[in-house]
Design an enzyme around this catalytic site. Structure first.
Site, short mmCIF file in Angstrom:
data_model
loop_
_atom_site.label_atom_id
_atom_site.label_comp_id
_atom_site.label_asym_id
_atom_site.label_seq_id
_atom_site.Cartn_x
_atom_site.Cartn_y
_atom_site.Cartn_z
N ASN A 12 50.43 54.73 55.06
CA ASN A 12 50.93 56.01 55.59
C ASN A 12 51.56 55.73 56.94
O ASN A 12 50.85 55.52 57.92
CB ASN A 12 49.76 57.00 55.71
CG ASN A 12 50.16 58.30 56.39
OD1 ASN A 12 51.36 58.55 56.61
ND2 ASN A 12 49.18 59.12 56.73
N LYS A 14 53.19 57.65 58.80
CA LYS A 14 53.20 58.82 59.71
C LYS A 14 54.61 58.96 60.32
O LYS A 14 55.59 58.65 59.65
CB LYS A 14 52.08 58.68 60.75
CG LYS A 14 50.72 58.41 60.08
CD LYS A 14 49.53 58.55 60.98
CE LYS A 14 48.26 58.26 60.18
NZ LYS A 14 47.03 58.45 60.96
N HIS A 97 46.67 65.57 54.39
CA HIS A 97 46.19 64.67 55.45
C HIS A 97 45.59 65.50 56.59
O HIS A 97 46.07 66.59 56.90
CB HIS A 97 47.35 63.81 55.97
CG HIS A 97 46.87 62.69 56.84
ND1 HIS A 97 46.57 62.89 58.17
CD2 HIS A 97 46.62 61.39 56.57
CE1 HIS A 97 46.15 61.73 58.67
NE2 HIS A 97 46.18 60.81 57.74
N GLU A 99 45.89 65.32 59.65
CA GLU A 99 46.86 65.70 60.69
C GLU A 99 47.66 66.92 60.25
O GLU A 99 48.04 67.76 61.08
CB GLU A 99 47.76 64.50 61.02
CG GLU A 99 46.97 63.43 61.78
CD GLU A 99 47.44 62.00 61.55
OE1 GLU A 99 48.56 61.78 61.04
OE2 GLU A 99 46.66 61.08 61.89
N GLU A 169 38.96 60.07 54.36
CA GLU A 169 39.33 59.67 55.72
C GLU A 169 38.52 60.46 56.72
O GLU A 169 38.88 61.60 57.07
CB GLU A 169 40.82 59.93 55.97
CG GLU A 169 41.75 59.19 55.03
CD GLU A 169 43.14 59.00 55.65
OE1 GLU A 169 43.56 57.84 55.73
OE2 GLU A 169 43.76 59.98 56.07
N GLY A 175 42.77 56.27 63.62
CA GLY A 175 43.47 55.86 64.84
C GLY A 175 42.56 55.56 66.02
O GLY A 175 43.03 55.43 67.15
N SER A 214 41.19 53.49 60.48
CA SER A 214 41.05 52.22 61.19
C SER A 214 40.78 51.03 60.27
O SER A 214 40.01 50.14 60.59
CB SER A 214 39.97 52.33 62.28
OG SER A 214 40.35 53.29 63.26
P1 13P Z 1 44.68 54.57 60.93
O1 13P Z 1 44.65 53.47 59.89
O2 13P Z 1 45.76 54.37 61.95
O3 13P Z 1 43.34 54.85 61.49
O4 13P Z 1 45.13 55.90 60.14
C1 13P Z 1 44.47 56.25 58.98
C2 13P Z 1 45.22 57.35 58.33
O5 13P Z 1 45.27 58.45 58.82
C3 13P Z 1 45.92 57.04 57.07
O6 13P Z 1 46.34 58.20 56.44
#
Ligand code: 13P
Length: 253
Positions: A12, A14, A97, A99, A169, A175, A214
């Site tokens: 992903n 983003k 997601h 976010e 997640e 992150g 992560s």
């Molecule tokens: P990170 O791997 O940067 O923690 O992000 C995970 C994520 O949100 C994947 O959709």
């Protein structure tokens, strides 16, 4: 049963990478992953890079996905993108997601509409679920996961459930560099599969459940070796070809 599920690693990206940057990354991945078998790999660049990445992936088994979609096929929804538009490019669409839920007002109900629309179009949703730090600390994780699974999969027929991937997640792990331990992630993913089993019976064994939050080359192998973790949804580490490649290789059974 795990051996019947092909491990699935998705990146992903983003809100990262211009079209030109995306092509560079995809060519690196294509070369590094050429000939790798036994693992399904997908990249999910931003919308603006899809048209450039699609031809760049020709001749590779890497699949292409999007990060979001609108549930309606067309209409007066300024700034949105529909499934018929994305279908020219992608097989996979990330839905719900955290976010999107946190910053863009997505709810269990809107996530459910999107999952139904993606399945009706013959595509594959990666349905994201996960608890906040506060919910985790309050011991509410499993209640939250049960609610999110049940709401997002409302009206999804048994015939379509195997096309769904669920990405667990935990929001506190995204992150932060602080991944869930492999044992904790396995416990949550097994719980999610149990929820699927109560609704879909043994078809639950066909649904892939990814861990996200992560994920790095250092922790991917241990996570994915767990019986109910069938891959990873990778954020930050998916932007570096060496890291994403190492994660994909760590998923090989
Ligand atoms: P990170 O791997 O940067 O923690 O992000 C995970 C994520 O949100 C994947 O959709």
């Amino acid at each position: 049963m795990k051996q019947t599920r092909i491990p699935f690693i998705a990146g992903n990206w983003k809100m990262n990478k211009t079209a030109a940057e995306a092509i560079t990354l995809v060519y690196e991945l294509k070369a590094a992953l050429a000939g790798m078998e036994g693992v399904e790999v997908a990249v999910c660049p931003p919308f603006t890079a899809l048209a450039a990445v699609k031809p760049a992936l020709a001749g590779s088994s890497i699949k292409l996905g999007a990060q979001n979609v609108h549930a309606e096929p067309k209409g007066a929804y300024t700034g949105e993108v529909s499934i018929p538009m994305l279908k020219d490019f992608v097989d996979i669409i990330i839905i719900g997601h955290s976010e999107r839920r946190q910053y863009f007002g997505e709810t269990d109900q809107s996530v459910n509409k999107k999952v139904l629309a993606v399945l009706a179009a013959g595509l594959e949703p990666i349905l994201c679920i996960g608890e906040t730090l506060q919910q985790n600390e309050a011991g509410e994780t499993k209640n939250v996961l049960a609610r999110q699974v049940s709401a997002a999969l409302s009206d999804v027929p048994a015939a379509e459930i195997s096309r769904v991937t669920i990405a667990y997640e935990p929001i506190w792990a995204i992150g932060t560099g602080r991944a869930a331990t492999a044992d904790d992630a396995q416990d949550r993913c097994a719980y999610i599969r149990g929820q699927l089993r109560s609704k879909y019976g043994d078809l639950a064994d066909q649904v892939r459940i990814q861990y996200g939050g992560s994920v790095t080359p250092a922790n991917a192998g241990e996570l994915i070796a767990k019986p109910d973790i069938d891959g990873a949804l990778v954020g930050g580490a998916s932007l570096k070809s060496a890291d994403f490649t190492a994660i994909a290789k760590a998923a090989k059974p």
